[in-house]
Design a protein around this motif. Structure first.
Motif: not given
Ligand SMILES: C[S@@+](CC[C@H](N)C(=O)[O-])C[C@H]1O[C@@H](n2cnc3c(N)ncnc32)[C@H](O)[C@@H]1O
Length: 205
Positions: A95-96, A8, A113-114, A70-71, A12, A3, A53, A22, A48-51
């Motif tokens: 990167d979390i 990503w 979430r995800a 977010d990454i 996006f 990842s 959302s 998702w 940790p990964g807001a995307g």
């Molecule tokens: C499936 S999306 C989910 C986004 C949001 N949480 C939602 O529910 O809509 C996964 C998210 O995690 C982020 N992501 C993936 N790997 C990551 C990492 N190692 N550190 C931080 N963010 C990460 C991606 O960029 C993406 O925005």
């Protein structure tokens, strides 16, 4: 495949929110758990990964402050453009699965979430949980929503580490007490069923 920011960002850049696998129109499933957390209006919340959302737009009215990580810098930028009350947010591009910067505050609530399920290497997963343990206050809450063991094995072109409740309990460790759990059948924008496990923990020590 790992990842990464590049992976990503390409997702996006190429897609509108409603085209993401998702995407949810409303965040009620997550909010159902979040609303059980006492004194949410005083809470510092970390994603940790807001995307991009929709959850963020709901949480901003319900908690004191949001740290949105977010990454993907493109996801963070897109989110920033949509948020009206910028005073209540801190944006972080990190990167979390690597140690969080020291200036990130202790938080009352951590909502994933995800995100966690994209980390595949044991060292990445361990670092994620080290970050979590270093930032969530005693008495704070952690909500996970990850693909269940029988859900799809890939998402966003990446392999997943799917989670049972038992593995999650083991990973989070003895300092966290399981408060509530639920299996949830998410139907993605393409009509496919993607079972998630939702688990809420409280930090006891
Ligand atoms: C499936 S999306 C989910 C986004 C949001 N949480 C939602 O529910 O809509 C996964 C998210 O995690 C982020 N992501 C993936 N790997 C990551 C990492 N190692 N550190 C931080 N963010 C990460 C991606 O960029 C993406 O925005």
């Amino acid at each position: 495949m790992k990842s990464t920011n590049e992976h990503w960002n390409s997702i996006f850049t190429g897609k509108e929110d409603h085209e993401l696998g998702w995407y949810e129109e409303d965040a009620s499933q997550t909010l159902k758990f979040v609303r059980t957390i006492p004194r949410l209006n005083e809470a510092m919340v970390f994603l940790p990964g807001a995307g991009t959302s929709i959850l963020v737009h709901e949480l901003i009215y319900q908690c004191r402050h949001l740290v949105l990580n977010d990454i993907s810098d493109i996801a963070i930028q897109r989110l920033k453009e949509k948020i009206k009350d910028q005073r209540k947010i801190t944006l972080l591009h990190h990167d979390i699965s690597t140690p969080l910067p020291e200036n990130i505050p202790m938080v009352d609530v951590w909502i994933d979430r995800a995100v966690l399920h994209f980390l595949l290497e044991e060292c990445e997963i361990e670092e994620y949980f080290r970050n979590l343990c270093s930032r969530v206050k005693v008495g704070g809450y952690v909500l996970f929503a990850e693909f269940a063991p029988d859900s799809a094995s890939m998402c966003a072109g990446l392999e997943l580490h799917r989670y049972s409740v038992e593995e999650m309990v083991e990973r989070v460790g003895v300092d966290f007490v399981l408060i509530e759990q639920e299996r949830y059948n998410f139907i993605n924008p393409f009509g496919d069923r993607r079972p998630y496990i939702y688990i809420l923990f409280k930090r006891s020590k």
